[in-house]
Design a protein around this motif. Structure first.
Motif, PDB file in Angstrom:
ATOM      1  N   LEU A 123       0.799  -1.220   0.000  1.00  0.00           N
ATOM      2  CA  LEU A 123       0.000   0.000   0.000  1.00  0.00           C
ATOM      3  C   LEU A 123       0.838   1.279   0.000  1.00  0.00           C
ATOM      4  N   ARG A 124       2.156   1.156   0.116  1.00  0.00           N
ATOM      5  CA  ARG A 124       2.990   2.350   0.127  1.00  0.00           C
ATOM      6  C   ARG A 124       2.931   3.023  -1.249  1.00  0.00           C
ATOM      7  N   PRO A 125       3.237   4.326  -1.325  1.00  0.00           N
ATOM      8  CA  PRO A 125       3.088   5.060  -2.593  1.00  0.00           C
ATOM      9  C   PRO A 125       3.808   4.426  -3.778  1.00  0.00           C
ATOM     10  N   GLN A 126       5.013   3.888  -3.554  1.00  0.00           N
ATOM     11  CA  GLN A 126       5.745   3.292  -4.686  1.00  0.00           C
ATOM     12  C   GLN A 126       5.009   2.071  -5.228  1.00  0.00           C
ATOM     13  N   ALA A 127       4.432   1.273  -4.327  1.00  0.00           N
ATOM     14  CA  ALA A 127       3.703   0.087  -4.776  1.00  0.00           C
ATOM     15  C   ALA A 127       2.451   0.475  -5.540  1.00  0.00           C
ATOM     16  N   VAL A 128       1.733   1.487  -5.062  1.00  0.00           N
ATOM     17  CA  VAL A 128       0.528   1.948  -5.761  1.00  0.00           C
ATOM     18  C   VAL A 128       0.899   2.494  -7.138  1.00  0.00           C
ATOM     19  N   ALA A 129       1.959   3.294  -7.210  1.00  0.00           N
ATOM     20  CA  ALA A 129       2.370   3.883  -8.496  1.00  0.00           C
ATOM     21  C   ALA A 129       2.692   2.800  -9.519  1.00  0.00           C
ATOM     22  N   ALA A 130       3.257   1.675  -9.047  1.00  0.00           N
ATOM     23  CA  ALA A 130       3.627   0.596  -9.970  1.00  0.00           C
ATOM     24  C   ALA A 130       2.412  -0.143 -10.506  1.00  0.00           C
ATOM     25  N   ARG A 131       1.230   0.042  -9.875  1.00  0.00           N
ATOM     26  CA  ARG A 131       0.040  -0.710 -10.293  1.00  0.00           C
ATOM     27  C   ARG A 131      -1.081   0.210 -10.800  1.00  0.00           C
ATOM     28  N   ILE A 132      -0.720   1.409 -11.233  1.00  0.00           N
ATOM     29  CA  ILE A 132      -1.739   2.350 -11.726  1.00  0.00           C
ATOM     30  C   ILE A 132      -2.505   1.754 -12.903  1.00  0.00           C
ATOM     31  N   GLY A 133      -1.830   0.980 -13.730  1.00  0.00           N
ATOM     32  CA  GLY A 133      -2.500   0.369 -14.877  1.00  0.00           C
ATOM     33  C   GLY A 133      -3.574  -0.624 -14.484  1.00  0.00           C
ATOM     34  N   GLU A 134      -3.538  -1.126 -13.243  1.00  0.00           N
ATOM     35  CA  GLU A 134      -4.591  -2.010 -12.747  1.00  0.00           C
ATOM     36  C   GLU A 134      -5.733  -1.218 -12.112  1.00  0.00           C
ATOM     37  N   ILE A 135      -5.438  -0.022 -11.608  1.00  0.00           N
ATOM     38  CA  ILE A 135      -6.441   0.806 -10.955  1.00  0.00           C
ATOM     39  C   ILE A 135      -7.282   1.578 -11.968  1.00  0.00           C
ATOM     40  N   ALA A 136      -6.640   2.087 -13.015  1.00  0.00           N
ATOM     41  CA  ALA A 136      -7.307   2.988 -13.961  1.00  0.00           C
ATOM     42  C   ALA A 136      -8.512   2.367 -14.670  1.00  0.00           C
ATOM     43  N   PRO A 137      -8.472   1.099 -15.099  1.00  0.00           N
ATOM     44  CA  PRO A 137      -9.634   0.563 -15.835  1.00  0.00           C
ATOM     45  C   PRO A 137     -10.935   0.618 -15.037  1.00  0.00           C
ATOM     46  N   GLY A 138     -10.894   0.375 -13.739  1.00  0.00           N
ATOM     47  CA  GLY A 138     -12.114   0.412 -12.937  1.00  0.00           C
ATOM     48  C   GLY A 138     -12.720   1.796 -12.882  1.00  0.00           C
ATOM     49  N   THR A 139     -11.876   2.829 -12.757  1.00  0.00           N
ATOM     50  CA  THR A 139     -12.397   4.191 -12.731  1.00  0.00           C
ATOM     51  C   THR A 139     -12.937   4.603 -14.098  1.00  0.00           C
ATOM     52  N   ALA A 140     -12.296   4.118 -15.160  1.00  0.00           N
ATOM     53  CA  ALA A 140     -12.804   4.428 -16.507  1.00  0.00           C
ATOM     54  C   ALA A 140     -14.145   3.750 -16.752  1.00  0.00           C
ATOM     55  N   ARG A 141     -14.307   2.516 -16.285  1.00  0.00           N
ATOM     56  CA  ARG A 141     -15.593   1.830 -16.445  1.00  0.00           C
ATOM     57  C   ARG A 141     -16.707   2.568 -15.717  1.00  0.00           C
ATOM     58  N   CYS A 142     -16.397   3.106 -14.549  1.00  0.00           N
ATOM     59  CA  CYS A 142     -17.401   3.867 -13.806  1.00  0.00           C
ATOM     60  C   CYS A 142     -17.877   5.053 -14.636  1.00  0.00           C
ATOM     61  N   ALA A 143     -16.934   5.765 -15.252  1.00  0.00           N
ATOM     62  CA  ALA A 143     -17.314   6.906 -16.093  1.00  0.00           C
ATOM     63  C   ALA A 143     -18.090   6.444 -17.322  1.00  0.00           C
ATOM     64  N   ASP A 144     -17.644   5.359 -17.952  1.00  0.00           N
ATOM     65  CA  ASP A 144     -18.317   4.871 -19.154  1.00  0.00           C
ATOM     66  C   ASP A 144     -19.758   4.464 -18.877  1.00  0.00           C
ATOM     67  N   GLN A 145     -20.011   3.933 -17.697  1.00  0.00           N
ATOM     68  CA  GLN A 145     -21.337   3.392 -17.378  1.00  0.00           C
ATOM     69  C   GLN A 145     -22.256   4.410 -16.709  1.00  0.00           C
ATOM     70  N   TRP A 146     -21.811   5.634 -16.572  1.00  0.00           N
ATOM     71  CA  TRP A 146     -22.613   6.645 -15.896  1.00  0.00           C
ATOM     72  C   TRP A 146     -23.852   6.971 -16.725  1.00  0.00           C
ATOM     73  N   PRO A 147     -25.047   6.842 -16.168  1.00  0.00           N
ATOM     74  CA  PRO A 147     -26.261   7.197 -16.930  1.00  0.00           C
ATOM     75  C   PRO A 147     -26.290   8.701 -17.195  1.00  0.00           C
ATOM     76  N   THR A 148     -26.578   9.079 -18.426  1.00  0.00           N
ATOM     77  CA  THR A 148     -26.567  10.491 -18.795  1.00  0.00           C
ATOM     78  C   THR A 148     -27.985  11.016 -18.983  1.00  0.00           C
ATOM     79  N   GLY A 149     -28.095  12.342 -18.880  1.00  0.00           N
ATOM     80  CA  GLY A 149     -29.358  13.003 -19.180  1.00  0.00           C
ATOM     81  C   GLY A 149     -30.414  12.900 -18.106  1.00  0.00           C
ATOM     82  N   ARG A 150     -30.091  12.377 -16.937  1.00  0.00           N
ATOM     83  CA  ARG A 150     -31.068  12.306 -15.853  1.00  0.00           C
ATOM     84  C   ARG A 150     -30.335  12.378 -14.512  1.00  0.00           C
ATOM     85  N   ASP A 151     -31.065  12.789 -13.487  1.00  0.00           N
ATOM     86  CA  ASP A 151     -30.474  12.886 -12.155  1.00  0.00           C
ATOM     87  C   ASP A 151     -30.219  11.483 -11.607  1.00  0.00           C
TER      88      ASP A 151
END
Length: 435
Positions: free
Chosen positions: A95-123
């Motif tokens: 969990l130290r910063p260096q370990a997290v930085a080395a695994r950014i490529g594993e973290i990013a897809p989940g956050t991108a999927r959240c944005a991709d799946q966001w329902p648009t045009g409604r509250d």
């Protein structure tokens, strides 16, 4: 009793005021002094210096054990304190910063999927949507290929936690088996049993893994191999923490993107430089999102999700020039420390630039306490910042957010277990937010 060397008390019946509006009472108390007394034996550290002192002086102000996921009762007994300390040290390897930085490529897809799946045009109610995405991302970071099997158990652990901390008119002793506590225990047992099977399979196969669990299973030259129970007992809390606190923070961050379109535009401009394939994102890409990280720090300065931290004094000591008797409770308040004009000019103003222009530094003692500090600072601070930064960038890159119309805010501020935008609803409009 000699009260000549005690902190000032909030006038007008402090506990009653605290019960009505804890944030307002905290701010009023901070006007009385850097340390003030809520009621006999309960003190509040309200400014940067006293907050920093309490959190660093672990001998004088130890952190009480969390009541949320206590060790399960077993014939073999709970892990010894030294084994728990070794388990924490092993977790921190992953969990130290260096370990997290080395695994950014594993973290990013989940956050991108959240944005991709966001329902648009409604509250849309924001927190459940964000929490689901961050749970998947956080659990995958801890357990990699075993995450899909463990994720449902982790989500039920979160539900049990929410039921347990729900405000109630009755405060039962910890030994009373209330329905909420029995439900918590059942979910904790289920998660532990599922994780036990994973631990035994990994150890028997010799494929320990490179994730956080793998770091805990790997023998250490200092303390050897961790006992199975030390691994199992210390993981429920950190598993829920990987997405529970970041989800609260994300609510405030997205609300500010909706309220400050100019700031959202700057985040979107940075995010446009991220790779199209989220898995190709690296620590270097994350480092370039400087304004995005400044915006997140500014939101967490104004609205720290863990806005009040509890410590206890086992012996008589001093704080801020006052005597604190043994057995006293000290409440550390990042919310008021972050709004101290001596540390942050124009403290109530949302100005992310303060973290870029040299007037603010998260490394300065007491200035930024959103993740705590000292020996019991948040273990997952680097992971939380990475997830929040990438989530904020990916959403600003795709959408312009807005609040529902109307004079009343579309959320409720709750303060019982954390500072939360409960029920927050936002609307996303797809397209270039700068157009």
């Amino acid at each position: 009793m000699d009260r000549t060397n005690e902190p000032p008390r909030l006038p007008g019946g402090s506990f009653a005021a605290w019960s009505r509006d804890r944030l307002a009472a905290a701010c009023h108390g901070a006007e009385c002094g850097d340390v003030w007394e809520l009621e006999p034996g309960v003190y509040v550290a309200a400014a940067a210096g006293p907050c920093e002192a309490v959190l660093h002086r672990a001998q004088d102000f130890p952190k009480p054990p969390s009541p949320l996921f206590p060790p399960l009762k077993r014939a073999a007994g709970a892990p010894a304190p030294q084994e728990r300390a070794h388990a924490r040290a092993a977790r921190m390897h992953g969990l130290r910063p260096q370990a997290v930085a080395a695994r950014i490529g594993e973290i990013a897809p989940g956050t991108a999927r959240c944005a991709d799946q966001w329902p648009t045009g409604r509250d849309v109610e924001v927190l459940p949507l964000v929490r689901s995405a961050l749970a998947e991302t956080g659990v995958r970071y801890l357990f990699t290929e075993d995450a899909p099997a463990l994720l449902p158990f982790a989500q039920r652990l979160f539900t049990a936690r929410e039921v347990l901390v729900r405000p109630s008119r009755w405060v039962w002793p910890r030994w009373v088996p209330t329905p909420a506590r029995r439900f918590r225990t059942r979910q904790q047992v289920a998660f532990t049993d599922a994780l036990r099977a994973v631990v035994r399979r990994r150890r028997s196969s010799g494929r320990l893994g490179d994730d956080v669990l793998g770091q805990m299973l790997r023998p250490s030259s200092r303390y050897g191999t961790l006992p199975e129970e030390a691994v199992l007992d210390t993981l429920p809390g950190i598993t829920v923490a990987t997405f529970e606190t970041p989800s609260r923070a994300a609510g405030w961050i997205l609300l500010h993107l909706a309220r400050y379109p100019g700031a959202a535009d700057r985040v979107a401009a940075e995010a446009a430089l991220l790779p199209e394939d989220p898995a190709a994102t690296t620590g270097a890409h994350l480092d370039r999102l400087q304004y995005t990280q400044a915006l997140i720090r500014e939101v967490l300065r104004l609205h720290p999700p863990s806005w009040l931290l509890t410590r206890r004094a086992p012996r008589r000591t001093r704080l801020g020039g006052y005597t604190i008797d043994a057995g006293s409770t000290v409440l550390v308040c990042p919310y008021t420390a972050h709004r101290d004009a001596r540390e942050h000019p124009e403290p109530d103003r949302f100005r992310p630039e303060r973290w870029l222009d040299g007037s603010g530094s998260p490394a300065k003692p007491g200035v930024f306490l959103a993740f705590g500090t000292g020996p019991h600072g948040c273990e997952g601070a680097a992971l939380a910042m990475a997830m929040l930064t990438l989530l904020t960038a990916q959403i600003a890159r795709r959408y312009r957010l807005s609040e529902p119309p109307g004079p009343e805010p579309g959320y409720r501020v709750t303060t019982f277990e954390g500072l939360t935008t409960e029920g927050l609803r936002l609307r996303a409009v797809a397209g270039d937010p700068r157009s």
